[in-house]
Design an enzyme around this catalytic site. Structure first.
Site, PDB file in Angstrom:
ATOM      1  CE1 TYR A  47      -3.127  -3.003   0.839  1.00  0.00           C
ATOM      2  CE2 TYR A  47      -1.846  -3.351   2.583  1.00  0.00           C
ATOM      3  CZ  TYR A  47      -2.707  -3.743   1.901  1.00  0.00           C
ATOM      4  OH  TYR A  47      -3.400  -5.090   2.066  1.00  0.00           O
ATOM      5  CE1 TYR A 104      -6.956  -6.617   3.674  1.00  0.00           C
ATOM      6  CE2 TYR A 104      -5.944  -8.589   5.010  1.00  0.00           C
ATOM      7  CZ  TYR A 104      -5.857  -7.614   3.725  1.00  0.00           C
ATOM      8  OH  TYR A 104      -4.892  -7.928   2.776  1.00  0.00           O
ATOM      9  CE  LYS A 157      -1.474 -11.795   7.858  1.00  0.00           C
ATOM     10  NZ  LYS A 157      -2.776 -11.362   7.477  1.00  0.00           N
TER      11      LYS A 157
HETATM   12  C1  LIG Z   1      -3.653 -11.307   6.128  1.00  0.00           C
HETATM   13  C2  LIG Z   1      -4.831 -11.940   5.979  1.00  0.00           C
HETATM   14  C3  LIG Z   1      -5.214 -12.336   4.918  1.00  0.00           C
HETATM   15  C4  LIG Z   1      -4.693 -12.221   3.434  1.00  0.00           C
HETATM   16  O1  LIG Z   1      -3.584 -13.149   3.594  1.00  0.00           O
HETATM   17  P1  LIG Z   1      -2.360 -12.797   2.784  1.00  0.00           P
HETATM   18  O2  LIG Z   1      -1.373 -14.168   3.021  1.00  0.00           O
HETATM   19  O3  LIG Z   1      -1.794 -11.629   2.818  1.00  0.00           O
HETATM   20  O4  LIG Z   1      -2.873 -12.952   1.291  1.00  0.00           O
HETATM   21  C5  LIG Z   1      -6.917 -12.598   5.025  1.00  0.00           C
HETATM   22  N1  LIG Z   1      -7.294 -12.520   5.986  1.00  0.00           N
HETATM   23  C6  LIG Z   1      -7.037 -12.330   7.170  1.00  0.00           C
HETATM   24  C7  LIG Z   1      -7.928 -12.407   8.308  1.00  0.00           C
HETATM   25  C8  LIG Z   1      -5.730 -11.711   7.199  1.00  0.00           C
HETATM   26  O5  LIG Z   1      -5.151 -11.283   8.504  1.00  0.00           O
END
Ligand SMILES: *Cc1c(COP(=O)(O)O)cnc(C)c1O
Length: 430
Positions: free
Chosen positions: A19, A147, A277
C-alpha cells in the site's frame, strides 16, 4: 551494514511496498538479519519486533529447527508440481492439520497465500450450492471492519468503506454487510448484539451462500475483539437458514488468541476454515483452506466434481516442510502458558494508556495488544520515533498495536508497551 544510501534510493524509486505510492515514497528501513525477537536494521539499530512480521513469526526469527527443516527439504527437492504428483511434506502437513482442527474438518486445499485460501473458500461455497442444485445462493454476508485479503474475491468481502478498496467499486460484486459485533466479552451479551445480523440473514438467506468472518478478533480491518457468544449464535443462525459458515483464521489460528483456533472459544466448527500467516512460523508463504467431508462430497457430486483451483506453487514442498516443523514446535511448546502470560502482561501494562489524552481505547486478547488513538498517526513521524525507542511497531490509521512472537520475554514485551505509552504521551502533548 551492507545496504547503503544508493540502495535505499533505488528502492524508493522502483519498488512498491505494501500500500505505497511510488511517486511519494514513504521512508523504509533496511533490515540485515533477524534472530529471536530482534531485527537488525541497516542503520546499526537492533529493535524488538512487535509485529512478528504480520502475525507470522510466532517462534521468532532464525530458529535452528526451522532453518534445519528448510535445509533438509532443499536437498530433497524444493518444488514439484502438485498436479498428478504428491509428496511427504504435503501429506505430513495435511495430517497435522486434520488432527489439530475439529474432527469434521477433514479435506484440505493447500494454497500459496491467505488471499488465495479466501478465494478458494468462496469458490467452495459457490460450488457447494451449485452442486446441491441451488442456483440462488451466490452472495456472501460479512462484518464491516473485516479484512480478508487483497485479491478481487477477497476484497469484495472486506469492509466496503475502510477496506482500502473503495476505488474498485463498480468492479466488485456487491455482497451483504452488517456492523461489527460490539460485545467484547460474554458478560456484555444482550440479544440485541446480534439483531442486525439476524435480520440480515433472515431477510436474505435465499441468496446467501456463506457467511465469511474473522472469529473473535477482526485483524487488519480494525483490530476489534468480540465475544464468543456472538460467534456461537452466528453458527446457529447459519444452520437455521441453510447458510455455510466460512471462518477466516488467517490471523488468529495457531494460538494467537489463546486457543489453537479462535473458533474453539465458541465451541463451534465452521464449514470452511482458512489458515495462513503463522503456519510456517513466518518462513515462507503458505496457507490452507480446510473443509468438511460433507462440503467436499457435495462439490464432488456435480458434473466432473472438480474444485476449480490449482496454483502453480500449490503445496510447495519447502513451505510444507517448514510448516510441519513449525506446527510441531508449537505443539511441543508451552504455548498456552506463554500466551496467557503475554496477555496478562499486556493487560497490566497497557491499562495505563487509557488515562492518556490521545487514547480512545485499549484492547487485549491473547498475544494481541491494541491502543486505539483518537486521531490517525502521521507515519512519517511516528515510524522513525518508534525505531528510536528500540521497537518495530507499524501502526495504521488510529491503531497502535502489537502481536509479538510467542517467545518474547517479559522485559522485551515491556519495551514494546513502554514505547506504545511513550508515543501516546507524546501525541497527547502535541
Ligand atoms: C493477512 C490476512 C489475509 C490475507 O492473507 P495474505 O497471505 O496476505 O494474502 C486474509 N485474511 C486475514 C484475516 C488476514 O489477516
Amino acid at each position: 551494514m551492507s545496504l547503503n544510501h544508493a540502495d535505499l534510493q533505488f528502492d524508493a524509486e522502483h519498488i512498491w511496498h505494501p500500500y505505497t505510492n511510488l511517486s511519494e515514497p514513504t521512508p523504509v528501513f533496511g533490515v540485515e538479519s533477524a534472530d529471536g525477537v530482534h531485527l537488525n536494521l541497516s542503520n546499526g539499530q537492533r529493535v524488538v519486533d512487535g509485529m512478528a512480521s504480520w502475525w507470522s513469526a510466532i517462534h521468532g526469527y532464525n530458529h535452528p529447527r526451522l532453518n534445519q527443516a528448510v535445509k533438509n527439504q532443499v536437498d530433497q527437492m524444493s518444488h514439484v508440481m502438485f498436479g498428478g504428483l504428491t509428496h511427504e511434506p504435503a501429506i505430513k502437513l495435511s495430517r497435522q492439520l486434520v488432527e489439530l482442527t475439529a474432527p469434521e474438518l477433514d479435506c484440505i486445499f493447500i494454497a500459496d497465500s491467505g488471499s488465495v485460501t479466501v478465494e478458494v473458500a468462496l469458490k467452495m461455497a459457490l460450488q457447494f450450492w451449485h452442486s446441491a442444485g441451488n442456483t440462488q445462493k451466490k452472495r456472501f454476508l460479512s462484518f464491516r471492519n473485516g479484512y480478508h485479503g487483497d485479491t478481487f474475491g477477497a476484497m469484495s468481502v472486506c469492509d466496503p468503506v475502510t477496506g482500502m478498496h473503495s476505488m474498485f467499486n463498480g468492479v466488485l460484486p456487491k455482497h451483504l454487510f452488517v456492523s461489527s459485533p460490539d460485545c467484547r466479552t460474554d458478560a456484555d451479551w444482550q440479544d440485541e448484539c446480534i439483531a442486525e445480523f439476524e435480520i440480515c440473514i433472515r431477510t436474505n438467506h435465499q441468496q446467501i451462500a456463506a457467511v465469511i468472518i474473522e472469529p473473535i478478533v477482526q485483524g487488519a480491518g480494525g483490530m476489534r475483539v468480540y465475544c464468543a457468544e456472538y460467534l456461537r449464535q452466528v453458527r446457529q443462525l447459519c444452520d437455521e437458514y441453510d447458510v455455510l459458515l466460512i471462518l477466516d483464521e488467517i490471523a488468529t489460528a495457531f494460538g494467537r488468541t489463546g486457543t489453537m483456533f479462535a473458533y474453539q472459544q465458541a465451541d463451534i466448527c465452521p464449514d470452511i476454515l482458512c489458515v495462513g500467516k503463522a503456519i510456517t512460523g513466518g518462513y515462507m508463504s503458505l496457507a490452507a483452506t480446510i473443509t468438511t467431508k460433507q462440503v467436499a462430497d457435495t462439490i464432488g457430486r456435480f458434473g466432473d466434481g472438480n474444485l476449480m483451483h490449482g496454483p502453480t506453487f500449490m503445496a510447495n514442498p519447502l513451505a510444507c516442510a517448514v510448516a510441519c516443523e513449525s506446527l510441531k514446535l508449537l505443539i511441543e511448546s508451552n504455548w498456552q502458558e506463554r500466551i496467557n502470560k503475554i496477555e496478562s502482561q499486556l493487560k497490566l501494562e497497557l491499562a495505563a494508556c487509557l488515562s492518556i489524552e490521545s487514547v480512545n481505547d485499549v484492547r487485549v486478547k491473547g498475544a494481541i495488544g491494541v491502543v486505539e488513538l483518537k486521531k490517525a498517526v502521521n507515519m512519517h513521524q511516528i515510524q522513525p520515533r518508534l525505531v528510536e525507542l528500540g521497537v518495530w511497531i507499524r501502526p495504521f490509521g488510529k491503531l497502535l498495536y502489537i502481536m509479538p512472537p510467542y517467545i518474547i520475554q517479559p522485559a522485551e514485551l515491556s519495551l514494546l508497551t513502554s514505547a506504545m505509552k511513550q508515543i501516546a504521551t507524546e501525541l497527547a502533548a502535541n
